[in-house]
Design an enzyme around this catalytic site. Sequence first.
Site, PDB file in Angstrom:
ATOM      1  N   GLU A 136     -16.202  41.694  51.221  1.00 32.46           N
ATOM      2  CA  GLU A 136     -15.092  41.106  51.982  1.00 32.46           C
ATOM      3  C   GLU A 136     -14.669  42.097  53.058  1.00 32.46           C
ATOM      4  O   GLU A 136     -14.288  43.237  52.759  1.00 32.46           O
ATOM      5  CB  GLU A 136     -13.923  40.794  51.054  1.00 32.46           C
ATOM      6  CG  GLU A 136     -12.811  40.009  51.719  1.00 32.46           C
ATOM      7  CD  GLU A 136     -13.187  38.572  52.044  1.00 32.46           C
ATOM      8  OE1 GLU A 136     -12.465  37.947  52.853  1.00 32.46           O
ATOM      9  OE2 GLU A 136     -14.190  38.053  51.500  1.00 32.46           O
ATOM     10  N   GLU A 180     -13.073  39.681  62.646  1.00 30.74           N
ATOM     11  CA  GLU A 180     -14.201  40.476  62.165  1.00 30.74           C
ATOM     12  C   GLU A 180     -15.541  39.920  62.649  1.00 30.74           C
ATOM     13  O   GLU A 180     -16.449  40.684  62.994  1.00 30.74           O
ATOM     14  CB  GLU A 180     -14.165  40.529  60.640  1.00 30.74           C
ATOM     15  CG  GLU A 180     -12.950  41.248  60.090  1.00 30.74           C
ATOM     16  CD  GLU A 180     -12.061  40.408  59.214  1.00 30.74           C
ATOM     17  OE1 GLU A 180     -10.821  40.635  59.222  1.00 30.74           O
ATOM     18  OE2 GLU A 180     -12.583  39.523  58.507  1.00 30.74           O
ATOM     19  N   ASP A 210      -8.628  36.770  50.854  1.00 35.03           N
ATOM     20  CA  ASP A 210      -9.146  37.217  49.564  1.00 35.03           C
ATOM     21  C   ASP A 210      -9.129  36.079  48.545  1.00 35.03           C
ATOM     22  O   ASP A 210     -10.095  35.885  47.796  1.00 35.03           O
ATOM     23  CB  ASP A 210      -8.318  38.397  49.058  1.00 35.03           C
ATOM     24  CG  ASP A 210      -8.213  39.503  50.090  1.00 35.03           C
ATOM     25  OD1 ASP A 210      -9.268  39.977  50.528  1.00 35.03           O
ATOM     26  OD2 ASP A 210      -7.095  39.874  50.464  1.00 35.03           O
TER      27      ASP A 210
END
Length: 480
Positions: free
Chosen positions: A278, A308, A461
């Site tokens: 992650e 990201e 998450d």
Amino acid sequence: MWTKTIGFGITSIILAYIYGKWHNLQLQSLDEKEQNIIESWNDLIIEPKRKFRRISVGINCNLDLIVSGTDLLTALGQSPGESLDSVSLEDIDDLRNTFTHYFKKGAAAERTFTDERKYKQIIEVAEKLPSKQHYIGGNAALMAAKVAELFPNTKIQLIGPIGPLLKSLLPRTMSIPENSHIPSDEVHLIMEYELNENWEGLTSPVANRFITSYDESNSKLTSLNKFFSGLTHFDSDLILLSGLHLLETQGSALIREKIAEVKEGLQKIPKNVPVHLELASMASEELVQAILDQVLPGVTSLGLNEQELSFSAHVADGPHFDDFHTRTGQPEIHKISDMILWILKTYGYSKENPSSRLTRVHFHSLTYHIVGTLPSAWHNTQSAVAAGTRMAGRQACDVNKLSPPDIELRIPGTFKLFSGQDDYTFDENNPVFSWEREGFYFVFSPVLVCISPLKTVGLGDAISATGLMYSDFDISYRNS
């Protein structure tokens, strides 16, 4: 005269009545659209044939201190600053300017402080805000907690720096090795803001958060060796790894050392045990390039958001590499699809690249998710994507069941699935749909966005962990 006045009044009443009826029908239609999506998710989500039973998670764990970002800066005597994106933060001016930058974009970001004394001064002010909250923090701890909540029969081992207050917040069913305990918590500051929040003339386009910290244990990955050595004793069938982004404040020598340690540790994990990485917000091109080249081929699955993904494409000259600097608001769907395909083709497993184990990319954003997989390696993907997007709304609204009018659909009615394709028309009765590109399988689902979010921390998450737990991994792809 009186006749005209009465006639005008009656006409106004009739028009108001008609408009009210039309407006209510429009709202009802919107509610029905969202309800159709919820029902489609519920029908589609089924548990995989092969369930993960023993999960090892590491390594970034901390205590989150959650506050209103604008309230904190106001308490610090700060107004909006210049829109500047610093790789790291040295003082309050850097914090103000970088927060301003991401507040205006409505994008999530995470930056670390370099001055421990100044960071502690900011934390002291934050602790005095009346609306402050303490929460489980760190991608690893959040993923472990979400799995423990949703799948109570799953055995979970969490390895990372765990202080006393954090430990008290974690589920007691979780296994925490003794060498993971530290005497005082590492505190991360979560500066949240709401949709359309006004901050002295600036308006946030979406609800999001900015994270900052001064964290020796996590930023230097001091638990990395404990994590890999702990895997041999737990007999895991799934491994969740996070925290590499915190290396970016370190010097080049330590980055190279730790990335090499990660690469070596990953090579020792059996291929039949999937490893999920992650990611989180990064600004260091050196670190991102090292993760792409040395870490991605050693993991089986990757979770990341638009920051990201677009920054990775920017650093490694991928498709839409300039989108990182030019994009505002939510990312265009076809560009994300192109970048996921590029990741899988460039760094993933193939007959030409059999040493890689990367076969899955889970992209998540505020308004939609896309998962791209090697279809022979991963099954039940539609259920996994539906479960992940449903979890996004539930966690943001902090509810067990989604329902209008607390949520809304925010994707466009028509869009391209990838560059060069004709426009696709979205159908709320078939919200989770798939397509194939160059041997890879893609699944899309919209998110029903929480209108008044209560929890923005840990969304990625929770989404990634939920999606993985509904996924079915099949190692036989390497023999096909």
